[in-house]
Design a protein around this motif. Sequence first.
Motif, PDB file in Angstrom:
ATOM      1  N   ALA A  70       0.829  -1.211   0.000  1.00 59.34           N
ATOM      2  CA  ALA A  70       0.000   0.000   0.000  1.00 59.34           C
ATOM      3  C   ALA A  70       0.861   1.258   0.000  1.00 59.34           C
ATOM      4  O   ALA A  70       0.502   2.269  -0.620  1.00 59.34           O
ATOM      5  CB  ALA A  70      -0.928  -0.012   1.211  1.00 59.34           C
ATOM      6  N   ARG A  71       1.999   1.205   0.680  1.00 57.98           N
ATOM      7  CA  ARG A  71       2.882   2.375   0.737  1.00 57.98           C
ATOM      8  C   ARG A  71       3.347   2.799  -0.649  1.00 57.98           C
ATOM      9  O   ARG A  71       3.496   3.991  -0.933  1.00 57.98           O
ATOM     10  CB  ARG A  71       4.091   2.065   1.632  1.00 57.98           C
ATOM     11  CG  ARG A  71       4.959   3.272   1.922  1.00 57.98           C
ATOM     12  CD  ARG A  71       6.171   2.901   2.739  1.00 57.98           C
ATOM     13  NE  ARG A  71       7.153   2.157   1.957  1.00 57.98           N
ATOM     14  CZ  ARG A  71       8.422   1.988   2.335  1.00 57.98           C
ATOM     15  NH1 ARG A  71       8.850   2.485   3.483  1.00 57.98           N
ATOM     16  NH2 ARG A  71       9.267   1.307   1.578  1.00 57.98           N
ATOM     17  N   SER A  72       3.558   1.817  -1.529  1.00 61.27           N
ATOM     18  CA  SER A  72       4.027   2.136  -2.881  1.00 61.27           C
ATOM     19  C   SER A  72       2.941   2.804  -3.716  1.00 61.27           C
ATOM     20  O   SER A  72       3.229   3.359  -4.781  1.00 61.27           O
ATOM     21  CB  SER A  72       4.505   0.858  -3.579  1.00 61.27           C
ATOM     22  OG  SER A  72       3.417  -0.008  -3.861  1.00 61.27           O
ATOM     23  N   LEU A  73       1.684   2.746  -3.258  1.00 61.93           N
ATOM     24  CA  LEU A  73       0.577   3.336  -4.011  1.00 61.93           C
ATOM     25  C   LEU A  73       0.282   4.773  -3.586  1.00 61.93           C
ATOM     26  O   LEU A  73      -0.496   5.469  -4.249  1.00 61.93           O
ATOM     27  CB  LEU A  73      -0.693   2.487  -3.831  1.00 61.93           C
ATOM     28  CG  LEU A  73      -0.577   1.014  -4.260  1.00 61.93           C
ATOM     29  CD1 LEU A  73      -1.862   0.261  -3.923  1.00 61.93           C
ATOM     30  CD2 LEU A  73      -0.266   0.898  -5.741  1.00 61.93           C
ATOM     31  N   LEU A  74       0.879   5.210  -2.480  1.00 53.30           N
ATOM     32  CA  LEU A  74       0.643   6.575  -2.002  1.00 53.30           C
ATOM     33  C   LEU A  74       1.254   7.589  -2.957  1.00 53.30           C
ATOM     34  O   LEU A  74       2.333   7.384  -3.503  1.00 53.30           O
ATOM     35  CB  LEU A  74       1.246   6.763  -0.613  1.00 53.30           C
ATOM     36  CG  LEU A  74       0.575   6.008   0.538  1.00 53.30           C
ATOM     37  CD1 LEU A  74       1.427   6.106   1.801  1.00 53.30           C
ATOM     38  CD2 LEU A  74      -0.830   6.562   0.795  1.00 53.30           C
ATOM     39  N   ASN A  75       0.547   8.691  -3.178  1.00 51.24           N
ATOM     40  CA  ASN A  75       1.038   9.797  -3.982  1.00 51.24           C
ATOM     41  C   ASN A  75       0.313  11.062  -3.541  1.00 51.24           C
ATOM     42  O   ASN A  75      -0.627  10.994  -2.734  1.00 51.24           O
ATOM     43  CB  ASN A  75       0.827   9.516  -5.481  1.00 51.24           C
ATOM     44  CG  ASN A  75      -0.625   9.272  -5.834  1.00 51.24           C
ATOM     45  OD1 ASN A  75      -1.476  10.157  -5.674  1.00 51.24           O
ATOM     46  ND2 ASN A  75      -0.943   8.066  -6.310  1.00 51.24           N
ATOM     47  N   PRO A  76       0.736  12.243  -4.014  1.00 52.82           N
ATOM     48  CA  PRO A  76       0.098  13.483  -3.560  1.00 52.82           C
ATOM     49  C   PRO A  76      -1.405  13.527  -3.802  1.00 52.82           C
ATOM     50  O   PRO A  76      -2.140  14.159  -3.030  1.00 52.82           O
ATOM     51  CB  PRO A  76       0.830  14.561  -4.373  1.00 52.82           C
ATOM     52  CG  PRO A  76       2.174  13.968  -4.647  1.00 52.82           C
ATOM     53  CD  PRO A  76       1.919  12.503  -4.860  1.00 52.82           C
ATOM     54  N   ARG A  77      -1.900  12.883  -4.840  1.00 51.02           N
ATOM     55  CA  ARG A  77      -3.337  12.886  -5.122  1.00 51.02           C
ATOM     56  C   ARG A  77      -4.085  11.859  -4.279  1.00 51.02           C
ATOM     57  O   ARG A  77      -5.272  12.009  -4.026  1.00 51.02           O
ATOM     58  CB  ARG A  77      -3.585  12.608  -6.603  1.00 51.02           C
ATOM     59  CG  ARG A  77      -3.009  13.674  -7.533  1.00 51.02           C
ATOM     60  CD  ARG A  77      -3.375  13.391  -8.976  1.00 51.02           C
ATOM     61  NE  ARG A  77      -4.808  13.355  -9.186  1.00 51.02           N
ATOM     62  CZ  ARG A  77      -5.390  13.011 -10.326  1.00 51.02           C
ATOM     63  NH1 ARG A  77      -4.635  12.662 -11.368  1.00 51.02           N
ATOM     64  NH2 ARG A  77      -6.701  13.008 -10.444  1.00 51.02           N
ATOM     65  N   ARG A  78      -3.401  10.806  -3.862  1.00 45.72           N
ATOM     66  CA  ARG A  78      -4.000   9.771  -3.014  1.00 45.72           C
ATOM     67  C   ARG A  78      -3.099   9.582  -1.790  1.00 45.72           C
ATOM     68  O   ARG A  78      -2.283   8.664  -1.740  1.00 45.72           O
ATOM     69  CB  ARG A  78      -4.144   8.457  -3.782  1.00 45.72           C
ATOM     70  CG  ARG A  78      -5.171   8.506  -4.912  1.00 45.72           C
ATOM     71  CD  ARG A  78      -5.282   7.146  -5.599  1.00 45.72           C
ATOM     72  NE  ARG A  78      -6.256   7.109  -6.657  1.00 45.72           N
ATOM     73  CZ  ARG A  78      -7.544   6.774  -6.502  1.00 45.72           C
ATOM     74  NH1 ARG A  78      -7.996   6.436  -5.311  1.00 45.72           N
ATOM     75  NH2 ARG A  78      -8.364   6.772  -7.534  1.00 45.72           N
ATOM     76  N   PRO A  79      -3.242  10.437  -0.778  1.00 49.94           N
ATOM     77  CA  PRO A  79      -2.311  10.419   0.352  1.00 49.94           C
ATOM     78  C   PRO A  79      -2.746   9.561   1.536  1.00 49.94           C
ATOM     79  O   PRO A  79      -2.065   9.558   2.562  1.00 49.94           O
ATOM     80  CB  PRO A  79      -2.274  11.896   0.770  1.00 49.94           C
ATOM     81  CG  PRO A  79      -3.666  12.376   0.479  1.00 49.94           C
ATOM     82  CD  PRO A  79      -4.139  11.617  -0.731  1.00 49.94           C
ATOM     83  N   ALA A  80      -3.858   8.828   1.429  1.00 46.93           N
ATOM     84  CA  ALA A  80      -4.406   8.133   2.594  1.00 46.93           C
ATOM     85  C   ALA A  80      -4.587   6.642   2.343  1.00 46.93           C
ATOM     86  O   ALA A  80      -4.829   6.206   1.214  1.00 46.93           O
ATOM     87  CB  ALA A  80      -5.740   8.747   2.999  1.00 46.93           C
ATOM     88  N   GLY A 105       9.038   2.504   8.043  1.00 44.92           N
ATOM     89  CA  GLY A 105       9.110   3.438   6.926  1.00 44.92           C
ATOM     90  C   GLY A 105       7.754   3.918   6.471  1.00 44.92           C
ATOM     91  O   GLY A 105       7.616   4.398   5.334  1.00 44.92           O
ATOM     92  N   PHE A 106       6.745   3.810   7.354  1.00 45.27           N
ATOM     93  CA  PHE A 106       5.382   4.174   6.990  1.00 45.27           C
ATOM     94  C   PHE A 106       4.940   5.336   7.876  1.00 45.27           C
ATOM     95  O   PHE A 106       5.073   5.280   9.104  1.00 45.27           O
ATOM     96  CB  PHE A 106       4.457   2.975   7.176  1.00 45.27           C
ATOM     97  CG  PHE A 106       3.063   3.167   6.651  1.00 45.27           C
ATOM     98  CD1 PHE A 106       2.733   2.757   5.369  1.00 45.27           C
ATOM     99  CD2 PHE A 106       2.087   3.758   7.433  1.00 45.27           C
ATOM    100  CE1 PHE A 106       1.458   2.942   4.882  1.00 45.27           C
ATOM    101  CE2 PHE A 106       0.814   3.938   6.953  1.00 45.27           C
ATOM    102  CZ  PHE A 106       0.499   3.531   5.672  1.00 45.27           C
ATOM    103  N   ASP A 107       4.390   6.389   7.282  1.00 47.13           N
ATOM    104  CA  ASP A 107       3.936   7.560   8.027  1.00 47.13           C
ATOM    105  C   ASP A 107       2.578   7.264   8.663  1.00 47.13           C
ATOM    106  O   ASP A 107       1.587   7.060   7.946  1.00 47.13           O
ATOM    107  CB  ASP A 107       3.815   8.758   7.085  1.00 47.13           C
ATOM    108  CG  ASP A 107       3.426  10.037   7.817  1.00 47.13           C
ATOM    109  OD1 ASP A 107       3.308   9.995   9.067  1.00 47.13           O
ATOM    110  OD2 ASP A 107       3.223  11.061   7.146  1.00 47.13           O
ATOM    111  N   PRO A 108       2.473   7.225  10.003  1.00 45.88           N
ATOM    112  CA  PRO A 108       1.187   6.945  10.647  1.00 45.88           C
ATOM    113  C   PRO A 108       0.093   7.941  10.281  1.00 45.88           C
ATOM    114  O   PRO A 108      -1.095   7.607  10.331  1.00 45.88           O
ATOM    115  CB  PRO A 108       1.517   7.004  12.142  1.00 45.88           C
ATOM    116  CG  PRO A 108       2.995   6.776  12.221  1.00 45.88           C
ATOM    117  CD  PRO A 108       3.558   7.396  10.976  1.00 45.88           C
ATOM    118  N   ASP A 109       0.477   9.159   9.903  1.00 44.47           N
ATOM    119  CA  ASP A 109      -0.518  10.168   9.545  1.00 44.47           C
ATOM    120  C   ASP A 109      -1.271   9.791   8.276  1.00 44.47           C
ATOM    121  O   ASP A 109      -2.355  10.330   8.011  1.00 44.47           O
ATOM    122  CB  ASP A 109       0.149  11.529   9.346  1.00 44.47           C
ATOM    123  CG  ASP A 109       0.641  12.123  10.656  1.00 44.47           C
ATOM    124  OD1 ASP A 109       0.135  11.709  11.714  1.00 44.47           O
ATOM    125  OD2 ASP A 109       1.543  12.977  10.623  1.00 44.47           O
ATOM    126  N   ALA A 110      -0.714   8.878   7.489  1.00 50.95           N
ATOM    127  CA  ALA A 110      -1.388   8.460   6.251  1.00 50.95           C
ATOM    128  C   ALA A 110      -2.432   7.377   6.496  1.00 50.95           C
ATOM    129  O   ALA A 110      -3.184   7.037   5.585  1.00 50.95           O
ATOM    130  CB  ALA A 110      -0.361   7.950   5.242  1.00 50.95           C
TER     131      ALA A 110
END
Length: 268
Positions: A70-80, A105-110
Amino acid sequence: MISPDRQQRIAALRDSIADIERKPALAEARVLVQDEMQGFPLPGGGLLQEIFSDERRHAGAVLGFALAQARSLLNPRRPAIVYLQLANDAQELGLPYGPGLVSFGFDPDALVLVRAANMAELLWAAEEAVACKAVAAVVADIAGHHRQLDFTASRRLSLRAAGAGCSIFLLRYGTGREASAAHLRWRLTPQASARKRYDAMAPGPPRWRAQLEKGILLKQQTEWLLGWTENGFTTTDAGRRHAYRFATGATLPRAVPAQLGHRLPETG
């Protein structure tokens, strides 16, 4: 191995079904390798994936495998990323731990945590989350077997995922398998940990075996021995035996001095 002629016929049939349903094709168009890190392919978005472990005590490894993708799918348009769980299951499986996610290496805020009262509400929340354009992936941690999560429900989720371009990860436990419309189905098994660089007698980085039970990925490979670093997955030859496996396999009757325990199996 499926013959090229049969693959072409299957692809043509899938395209016909997709055209009838007025939906994007659910096969090869979505099961594309987005990235390849040390030999392990990361599938792209828009997929429904099932990740199984034989025992619930391995829930952490299953969750880590899902969040790594899932982390690899994060981007500015889909941040959650939305994490779904039944309220009762949280008492047994626990919840994602913020500091642990940071070390992973994962941001908990996401990560958005959602605790549903029952399976009907969880499935509804999953479909609504997939429809949100700010969500990159949905992770549903499901401890038991539920009648509501049948083939029809999985088909709805797979169509929603393919149409929205948002991946869904269903975390499951046990050896039983139910019919589903998942694009990929994994089985994770913990393995002996790797050696620690400066202390051969200490447990090293965790490792697990990922077996692809359903779906097609790069080069038709179906099994990987995975490790984890802050930069993502690392892979080892899945067929290679652990170099320090105890020869007899017998359990030790009592505690032994450290020097006698040197070069015995290290488990993660």
